[in-house]
Design a protein around this motif. Sequence first.
Motif, short mmCIF file in Angstrom:
data_model
loop_
_atom_site.label_atom_id
_atom_site.label_comp_id
_atom_site.label_asym_id
_atom_site.label_seq_id
_atom_site.Cartn_x
_atom_site.Cartn_y
_atom_site.Cartn_z
N THR A 93 0.83 -1.21 0.00
CA THR A 93 0.00 0.00 0.00
C THR A 93 0.86 1.25 0.00
O THR A 93 0.58 2.22 -0.72
CB THR A 93 -0.95 -0.01 1.20
N ALA A 94 1.94 1.25 0.78
CA ALA A 94 2.84 2.40 0.80
C ALA A 94 3.46 2.63 -0.57
O ALA A 94 3.59 3.78 -1.04
CB ALA A 94 3.93 2.19 1.85
N ALA A 95 3.84 1.55 -1.25
CA ALA A 95 4.42 1.67 -2.59
C ALA A 95 3.39 2.21 -3.58
O ALA A 95 3.72 3.03 -4.45
CB ALA A 95 4.94 0.31 -3.06
N THR A 96 2.15 1.77 -3.44
CA THR A 96 1.07 2.27 -4.30
C THR A 96 0.87 3.77 -4.07
O THR A 96 0.71 4.54 -5.04
CB THR A 96 -0.23 1.51 -4.03
N LEU A 97 0.89 4.18 -2.82
CA LEU A 97 0.73 5.61 -2.51
C LEU A 97 1.87 6.44 -3.09
O LEU A 97 1.65 7.54 -3.61
CB LEU A 97 0.65 5.81 -0.99
N ARG A 98 3.09 5.91 -3.03
CA ARG A 98 4.22 6.65 -3.61
C ARG A 98 4.05 6.81 -5.11
O ARG A 98 4.33 7.88 -5.67
CB ARG A 98 5.54 5.94 -3.29
N ARG A 99 3.59 5.77 -5.76
CA ARG A 99 3.35 5.85 -7.20
C ARG A 99 2.26 6.88 -7.51
O ARG A 99 2.41 7.70 -8.42
CB ARG A 99 2.96 4.46 -7.72
N LEU A 100 1.18 6.85 -6.77
CA LEU A 100 0.07 7.74 -7.03
C LEU A 100 0.37 9.19 -6.66
O LEU A 100 -0.20 10.12 -7.23
CB LEU A 100 -1.18 7.26 -6.28
N ALA A 101 1.28 9.39 -5.71
CA ALA A 101 1.67 10.75 -5.34
C ALA A 101 2.38 11.46 -6.49
O ALA A 101 2.50 12.69 -6.50
CB ALA A 101 2.57 10.73 -4.10
N GLY A 102 2.83 10.68 -7.48
CA GLY A 102 3.47 11.25 -8.65
C GLY A 102 2.51 11.62 -9.76
O GLY A 102 2.94 12.04 -10.84
N LEU A 103 1.21 11.48 -9.51
CA LEU A 103 0.21 11.91 -10.49
C LEU A 103 0.33 13.41 -10.73
O LEU A 103 0.86 14.15 -9.91
CB LEU A 103 -1.20 11.58 -9.99
N ALA A 104 -0.20 13.86 -11.86
CA ALA A 104 -0.15 15.28 -12.19
C ALA A 104 -0.80 16.12 -11.09
O ALA A 104 -1.75 15.67 -10.43
CB ALA A 104 -0.87 15.51 -13.52
N PRO A 105 -0.27 17.32 -10.86
CA PRO A 105 -0.87 18.22 -9.86
C PRO A 105 -2.36 18.40 -10.12
O PRO A 105 -2.80 18.51 -11.27
CB PRO A 105 -0.11 19.52 -10.06
N GLY A 106 -3.13 18.43 -9.04
CA GLY A 106 -4.57 18.56 -9.16
C GLY A 106 -5.31 17.24 -9.16
O GLY A 106 -6.53 17.21 -9.29
N SER A 107 -4.56 16.14 -9.00
CA SER A 107 -5.18 14.81 -8.95
C SER A 107 -5.68 14.51 -7.54
O SER A 107 -5.18 15.07 -6.56
CB SER A 107 -4.17 13.73 -9.38
N THR A 108 -6.66 13.62 -7.47
CA THR A 108 -7.25 13.24 -6.18
C THR A 108 -7.29 11.72 -6.05
O THR A 108 -7.65 11.02 -7.00
CB THR A 108 -8.70 13.77 -6.06
#
Length: 285
Positions: A182-197
């Motif tokens: 889950t932590a690895a998934t969060l790190r990947r998703l934190a790299g989404l374009a600004p303004g993502s939710t």
Amino acid sequence: MADEQNYVPDSTAVRVALWRAMHVQADPPPHVLEDEIGLKLAAPDEGWRRRPDMDLRSTSGFRAAIVARARFIEDLVAEQAGHGITQYVVLGAGLDTFAQRGPEIASRLRVFEIDQPGTQAWKRQRLIELGYGIPDWLRLVPVDFEAGGDWWEQLSDAGFDPGRPAVVVSTGVTMYLTKDVTAATLRRLAGLAPGSTLAMTFMLPTELIDEADRPALEATKPQAKAAGTPFISFYTPQEMVALARDAGFKDAQHVSGSVLAERYFADRNDGLRPSSGEDLLVATT
């Protein structure tokens, strides 16, 4: 390749779909969510409402929690679409039917549903059989997680643009994953374009669950283990918010089940309320 006819959906995904249908068929209006399409997809035996896990009284809290989280997610997606977001990703989509029930919003987006190859092959076949088809804006993305499949790579191959903001949701998944995954998934998703939710559900430790709800939750644990999907990870709200912030999200908020209960069930006079035990993380880049 195996015949798609041999695939069957995950039993947990079917249960969620049936609870959503049961809410429409057995609970009085107003309905928090109206979804009987998942029932059509699952096509259970005629006596499905007599299943022990469909018992109107003993599973009412679970049923209410399922429709509450789905309504919250869909309200969030509609809000973000209104702000110009054009990509929506569902991790572990199961029998999600947002695309079929809300085409007026969904067709303005590119919707990516990620799940295991067998589930996706089965769902594709059922959508075609029922006449819904697979519109171009709906992408069913098969990822073999058990074989180490890279969902991010598969998502990009399906047409996801990492340079544009998106809404990503994951409901009913984190309890089956290790905290490292889950932590690895969060790190990947934190790299989404600004303004993502991101909206992600997580299960609370037993001591944080309302005492009245604990017996029902404890009873589900051996059932989940017997089904081959044991509950592995539980999080305090503070822990989940810290994980998201450590991963690199600009902002992370905890949305409790009680907030959803007040938002969607406050005016009901039938006593239907979500059980405690599952809360939400909402994080933005």
